[in-house]
Write a protein that holds these residues in place. Structure first.
Motif, PDB file in Angstrom:
ATOM      1  N   HIS A  32       0.845  -1.194   0.000  1.00 45.04           N
ATOM      2  CA  HIS A  32       0.000   0.000   0.000  1.00 45.04           C
ATOM      3  C   HIS A  32       0.879   1.242   0.000  1.00 45.04           C
ATOM      4  O   HIS A  32       1.891   1.298   0.687  1.00 45.04           O
ATOM      5  N   PHE A  33       0.468   2.232  -0.792  1.00 47.72           N
ATOM      6  CA  PHE A  33       1.192   3.504  -0.774  1.00 47.72           C
ATOM      7  C   PHE A  33       0.196   4.641  -0.933  1.00 47.72           C
ATOM      8  O   PHE A  33      -0.880   4.467  -1.482  1.00 47.72           O
ATOM      9  N   ASP A  34       0.586   5.789  -0.414  1.00 47.63           N
ATOM     10  CA  ASP A  34      -0.265   6.970  -0.479  1.00 47.63           C
ATOM     11  C   ASP A  34       0.123   7.815  -1.677  1.00 47.63           C
ATOM     12  O   ASP A  34       1.297   7.885  -2.055  1.00 47.63           O
ATOM     13  N   PHE A  35      -0.883   8.460  -2.261  1.00 44.92           N
ATOM     14  CA  PHE A  35      -0.640   9.406  -3.336  1.00 44.92           C
ATOM     15  C   PHE A  35      -0.300  10.752  -2.720  1.00 44.92           C
ATOM     16  O   PHE A  35      -1.148  11.396  -2.128  1.00 44.92           O
ATOM     17  N   SER A  36       0.957  11.135  -2.842  1.00 46.23           N
ATOM     18  CA  SER A  36       1.373  12.430  -2.314  1.00 46.23           C
ATOM     19  C   SER A  36       2.583  12.900  -3.118  1.00 46.23           C
ATOM     20  O   SER A  36       3.284  12.081  -3.723  1.00 46.23           O
ATOM     21  N   PRO A  37       2.828  14.202  -3.139  1.00 50.68           N
ATOM     22  CA  PRO A  37       3.993  14.709  -3.873  1.00 50.68           C
ATOM     23  C   PRO A  37       5.311  14.079  -3.409  1.00 50.68           C
ATOM     24  O   PRO A  37       6.206  13.837  -4.209  1.00 50.68           O
ATOM     25  N   ALA A  38       5.400  13.765  -2.122  1.00 46.86           N
ATOM     26  CA  ALA A  38       6.630  13.169  -1.602  1.00 46.86           C
ATOM     27  C   ALA A  38       6.861  11.755  -2.132  1.00 46.86           C
ATOM     28  O   ALA A  38       7.991  11.278  -2.168  1.00 46.86           O
ATOM     29  N   ASN A  39       5.784  11.077  -2.552  1.00 49.13           N
ATOM     30  CA  ASN A  39       5.893   9.694  -3.038  1.00 49.13           C
ATOM     31  C   ASN A  39       6.114   9.577  -4.541  1.00 49.13           C
ATOM     32  O   ASN A  39       6.319   8.469  -5.032  1.00 49.13           O
ATOM     33  N   ILE A  40       6.057  10.672  -5.254  1.00 46.94           N
ATOM     34  CA  ILE A  40       6.129  10.586  -6.720  1.00 46.94           C
ATOM     35  C   ILE A  40       7.379   9.841  -7.169  1.00 46.94           C
ATOM     36  O   ILE A  40       7.283   8.874  -7.930  1.00 46.94           O
ATOM     37  N   TRP A  41       8.539  10.257  -6.711  1.00 47.96           N
ATOM     38  CA  TRP A  41       9.773   9.614  -7.176  1.00 47.96           C
ATOM     39  C   TRP A  41      10.000   8.242  -6.562  1.00 47.96           C
ATOM     40  O   TRP A  41      10.273   7.286  -7.295  1.00 47.96           O
ATOM     41  N   PRO A  42       9.902   8.075  -5.241  1.00 50.96           N
ATOM     42  CA  PRO A  42      10.191   6.738  -4.698  1.00 50.96           C
ATOM     43  C   PRO A  42       9.201   5.670  -5.166  1.00 50.96           C
ATOM     44  O   PRO A  42       9.600   4.566  -5.541  1.00 50.96           O
ATOM     45  N   GLY A  44       7.173   5.960  -7.825  1.00 55.46           N
ATOM     46  CA  GLY A  44       7.312   5.891  -9.284  1.00 55.46           C
ATOM     47  C   GLY A  44       8.457   4.983  -9.691  1.00 55.46           C
ATOM     48  O   GLY A  44       8.326   4.177 -10.624  1.00 55.46           O
ATOM     49  N   TRP A  45       9.575   5.084  -8.978  1.00 57.73           N
ATOM     50  CA  TRP A  45      10.727   4.229  -9.273  1.00 57.73           C
ATOM     51  C   TRP A  45      10.404   2.762  -8.967  1.00 57.73           C
ATOM     52  O   TRP A  45      10.736   1.874  -9.748  1.00 57.73           O
ATOM     53  N   LYS A  46       9.757   2.503  -7.835  1.00 59.65           N
ATOM     54  CA  LYS A  46       9.383   1.124  -7.492  1.00 59.65           C
ATOM     55  C   LYS A  46       8.452   0.536  -8.547  1.00 59.65           C
ATOM     56  O   LYS A  46       8.594  -0.623  -8.939  1.00 59.65           O
ATOM     57  N   LEU A  47       7.496   1.348  -9.002  1.00 59.60           N
ATOM     58  CA  LEU A  47       6.562   0.867 -10.029  1.00 59.60           C
ATOM     59  C   LEU A  47       7.283   0.607 -11.348  1.00 59.60           C
ATOM     60  O   LEU A  47       7.050  -0.391 -12.022  1.00 59.60           O
ATOM     61  N   ALA A  48       8.169   1.529 -11.724  1.00 60.90           N
ATOM     62  CA  ALA A  48       8.862   1.431 -13.010  1.00 60.90           C
ATOM     63  C   ALA A  48       9.838   0.260 -13.058  1.00 60.90           C
ATOM     64  O   ALA A  48      10.113  -0.274 -14.142  1.00 60.90           O
ATOM     65  N   THR A  49      10.356  -0.143 -11.905  1.00 64.03           N
ATOM     66  CA  THR A  49      11.360  -1.215 -11.889  1.00 64.03           C
ATOM     67  C   THR A  49      10.804  -2.546 -11.405  1.00 64.03           C
ATOM     68  O   THR A  49      11.560  -3.508 -11.254  1.00 64.03           O
ATOM     69  N   ASN A  50       9.522  -2.630 -11.200  1.00 66.79           N
ATOM     70  CA  ASN A  50       8.901  -3.869 -10.730  1.00 66.79           C
ATOM     71  C   ASN A  50       8.613  -4.764 -11.933  1.00 66.79           C
ATOM     72  O   ASN A  50       7.905  -4.364 -12.864  1.00 66.79           O
ATOM     73  N   LEU A  51       9.165  -5.975 -11.929  1.00 64.57           N
ATOM     74  CA  LEU A  51       9.049  -6.875 -13.080  1.00 64.57           C
ATOM     75  C   LEU A  51       7.603  -7.239 -13.433  1.00 64.57           C
ATOM     76  O   LEU A  51       7.228  -7.169 -14.606  1.00 64.57           O
ATOM     77  N   PRO A  52       6.760  -7.624 -12.456  1.00 61.83           N
ATOM     78  CA  PRO A  52       5.370  -7.920 -12.832  1.00 61.83           C
ATOM     79  C   PRO A  52       4.642  -6.705 -13.433  1.00 61.83           C
ATOM     80  O   PRO A  52       3.841  -6.864 -14.356  1.00 61.83           O
ATOM     81  N   ILE A  53       4.911  -5.523 -12.934  1.00 61.56           N
ATOM     82  CA  ILE A  53       4.263  -4.336 -13.490  1.00 61.56           C
ATOM     83  C   ILE A  53       4.768  -4.089 -14.907  1.00 61.56           C
ATOM     84  O   ILE A  53       3.978  -3.808 -15.820  1.00 61.56           O
TER      85      ILE A  53
END
Length: 123
Positions: A32-42, A44-53
């Motif tokens: 679970h993660f919250d949508f906030s400006p502070a979470n955009i990069w961390p 976003g990076w987790k989503l972009a580098t996740n193999l199933p995604i």
């Protein structure tokens, strides 16, 4: 509907269903993660580098190409309702893979969808 037309539609729908399941598997790994400006990069990076995604997004890209091929051969009023097959596939696989609930009401809904797809396919 010809066999090739149905195969294209079914392949596109199944790719779309696999994409959804891959995305779910990916976010289950991330949590679970919250949508906030502070979470955009961390996040976003987790989503972009996740193999199933990444795999899910790749399935979406291929499914769009297959869907375009299907639409070049089948009327959209016939092809589009076939996307409902994806609901059936996703519900069953989510139950099997992720332990999601399949209540009597959901099963009745799945039965209605199957009847509807058969009626549209035979028209």
């Amino acid at each position: 509907m010809k066999l090739l037309e149905f195969a294209l539609i079914l392949f596109g729908v199944l790719l779309n269903a696999v994409a959804q399941l891959c995305l779910k598997a990916g976010v289950r790994q991330i949590g679970h993660f919250d949508f906030s400006p502070a979470n955009i990069w961390p996040i976003g990076w987790k989503l972009a580098t996740n193999l199933p995604i990444f795999g899910g997004l790749s399935c979406y890209v291929v499914s769009v190409v297959v869907w375009i091929l299907a639409l070049s051969r089948v009327e959209v009023s016939v092809a589009y309702p076939m996307l409902s097959i994806g609901y059936v596939v996703n519900a069953l696989l989510a139950w099997w893979l992720f332990g999601e609930m399949l209540t009597a009401q959901r099963l009745m809904g799945i039965a209605v969808i199957i009847v509807g797809v058969v009626l549209v396919a035979r028209s």
